[in-house]
Design an enzyme around this catalytic site. Structure first.
Site, PDB file in Angstrom:
ATOM      1  N   ARG A 282      89.386 -45.488 -91.193  1.00 51.43           N
ATOM      2  CA  ARG A 282      90.640 -44.728 -91.053  1.00 51.43           C
ATOM      3  C   ARG A 282      90.397 -43.218 -91.121  1.00 51.43           C
ATOM      4  NH1 ARG A 282      93.986 -47.984 -95.220  1.00 51.43           N
ATOM      5  NH2 ARG A 282      94.312 -49.970 -94.192  1.00 51.43           N
TER       6      ARG A 282
ATOM      7  N   ARG B  31      96.466 -40.517 -91.664  1.00 55.26           N
ATOM      8  CA  ARG B  31      97.589 -39.782 -92.231  1.00 55.26           C
ATOM      9  C   ARG B  31      97.210 -38.776 -93.313  1.00 55.26           C
ATOM     10  NH1 ARG B  31     101.466 -44.597 -93.896  1.00 55.26           N
ATOM     11  NH2 ARG B  31      99.435 -45.533 -94.383  1.00 55.26           N
TER      12      ARG B  31
ATOM     13  N   ARG C 274     100.832 -37.385 -84.159  1.00 57.19           N
ATOM     14  CA  ARG C 274     101.664 -38.601 -84.183  1.00 57.19           C
ATOM     15  C   ARG C 274     103.131 -38.245 -83.961  1.00 57.19           C
ATOM     16  NH1 ARG C 274     101.815 -43.734 -88.390  1.00 57.19           N
ATOM     17  NH2 ARG C 274     103.910 -44.407 -87.871  1.00 57.19           N
TER      18      ARG C 274
ATOM     19  N   ASP D 133      94.685 -50.090 -83.094  1.00 55.28           N
ATOM     20  CA  ASP D 133      95.169 -50.939 -84.180  1.00 55.28           C
ATOM     21  C   ASP D 133      94.593 -52.335 -83.997  1.00 55.28           C
ATOM     22  OD1 ASP D 133      97.312 -50.906 -86.469  1.00 55.28           O
ATOM     23  OD2 ASP D 133      97.551 -52.831 -85.451  1.00 55.28           O
TER      24      ASP D 133
ATOM     25  N   TYR E 130      98.748 -62.322 -89.584  1.00 57.39           N
ATOM     26  CA  TYR E 130      99.904 -61.520 -89.183  1.00 57.39           C
ATOM     27  C   TYR E 130     100.792 -62.277 -88.202  1.00 57.39           C
ATOM     28  CZ  TYR E 130      97.833 -57.365 -91.337  1.00 57.39           C
ATOM     29  OH  TYR E 130      97.333 -56.464 -92.231  1.00 57.39           O
TER      30      TYR E 130
END
Length: 355
Positions: free
Chosen positions: A27, A31, A40, A77, A154
């Site tokens: 990552r 963020r 973003r 992703d 998921y």
């Protein structure tokens, strides 16, 4: 394609000599960086960012402008494959990824299409090509996918889960249905990663985020077996180089010996296993990637350097170590602390690579 100027990451994965221990962060484009948040916001939402090759390239390169990293990783992703299967991926604020459709029955699984990566996931391949061109040989580009088991969790749960009730019910009550789903996902992941390699990825990582929630036998049967199938189906030579494959099962340190037999070149470690113990168990078969607790980056620079020094000392001399965090960098980390981490790895590791 441009000649690679810094190949220590690839060399370490293949246990070839390097001058210092290579480092990247899971990552690393994310963020915690204000420039990422600005891009973003420009994209509008997360999936729009993923599906815009130019913006995906921009955020992939952002951490390389700040830090002396030894690899770039595709910005995407792990849930792009289920989305291409028609499940309707979206992101709920504060809740993470969700699917509009979930899989619960044999009929649900039977109706599931196997996407063609070159066409159904062309936006990912366009991003790989764009990033590889922009890197211009600066560092290698890592492609990735979720593992079949992790993707299935998921798809069956409909999003994140704390108890994995539905996926484990399917696994134990209707194992044939579970295997049918995992088989389709293994085919999809193999095609997806191979297409990333053809598009320019120079190494690939399989993220088995939820393998650690399984019992030992269930892990081998429902997660590891399908990752091994994928490894065996991957392109391993491209553009005159070997394409290294990294397997990473979070909370999977107890299974390193069987993971090392899959044919992968390297195993990722989280922070719950000492790297010296891991090297003693499997270090002659595979390289190791990891494994600092991401939360250490909340500490002082001196404490960060001490943790890096300890992990390097535990691994010891010689090649076969790619330094990384034990999972993704947290969004609230001070970016300057990430720089301390990266610089410390290069500075403190040189002593372990003298000939």
């Amino acid at each position: 394609m441009s000649e690679l100027k810094n190949d220590r990451f690839l060399r370490a994965l293949l246990r070839e000599p390097v001058d210092v221990t290579p480092v990247w962060m899971m990552r690393q484009a994310g963020r915690y960086l204000p420039e990422y948040k600005a891009t973003r916001a420009q994209a509008g939402d997360f999936m729009s960012l993923c599906k815009n090759p130019e913006l995906a390239c921009e955020v992939t390169l952002q951490p390389l402008e700040r830090y002396d990293l030894d690899a770039a990783i595709l910005f995407s992703d792990i849930l792009t494959i289920p989305d291409a299967m028609g499940l309707g991926l979206y992101f709920e604020a504060g809740e993470g990824p969700r699917f509009k459709k979930v899989l619960r029955t044999e009929a649900d699984v039977a109706a599931l299409p196997v996407p063609k990566a070159a066409s159904d996931l062309d936006y990912v391949m366009n991003a790989v090509k764009t990033i590889r061109s922009a890197l211009n040989g600066r560092v290698p580009l890592i492609g990735f996918s979720g593992s079949p088991w992790t993707l299935a969790t998921y798809m069956v749960e409909g999003g994140s889960s704390k108890d994995f009730r539905h996926i484990k019910e399917m696994m134990y009550a209707t194992p044939d249905v579970m295997h049918a789903l995992l088989h389709k996902l293994a085919l999809s992941v193999t095609d997806y990663l191979n297409e990333q390699i053809r598009s320019g990825a120079q190494a690939v990582q399989i993220f088995d985020t939820w393998g650690g929630v399984l019992s030992p036998e269930m892990y081998k049967t429902f997660s590891l077996a399908y990752m091994e199938q994928i490894v065996k189906g991957l392109i391993r030579e491209h553009e005159g180089r070997r394409i290294p494959v990294i397997l990473f099962t979070k909370n999977g340190g107890q299974w390193l010996e069987v993971m090392a037999k899959t044919g992968a070149d390297a195993l990722g470690l989280d922070w719950t296993t000492h790297i010296d113990d891991a090297r003693r168990r499997v270090g002659q078969q595979v390289a190791l990637q990891g494994n600092m607790d991401p939360s250490v980056l909340y500490a002082s620079p001196a404490r960060i350097r001490a943790e890096v020094a300890d992990i390097l000392q535990r691994y010891g001399s010689g090649t076969g170590h790619v330094f990384n965090l034990g999972h993704g960098i947290h969004q609230f980390v001070n970016p300057e602390h990430a720089g301390v981490f990266v610089d410390a790895v290069h500075e403190l590791s040189a002593q372990y690579h003298t000939s």
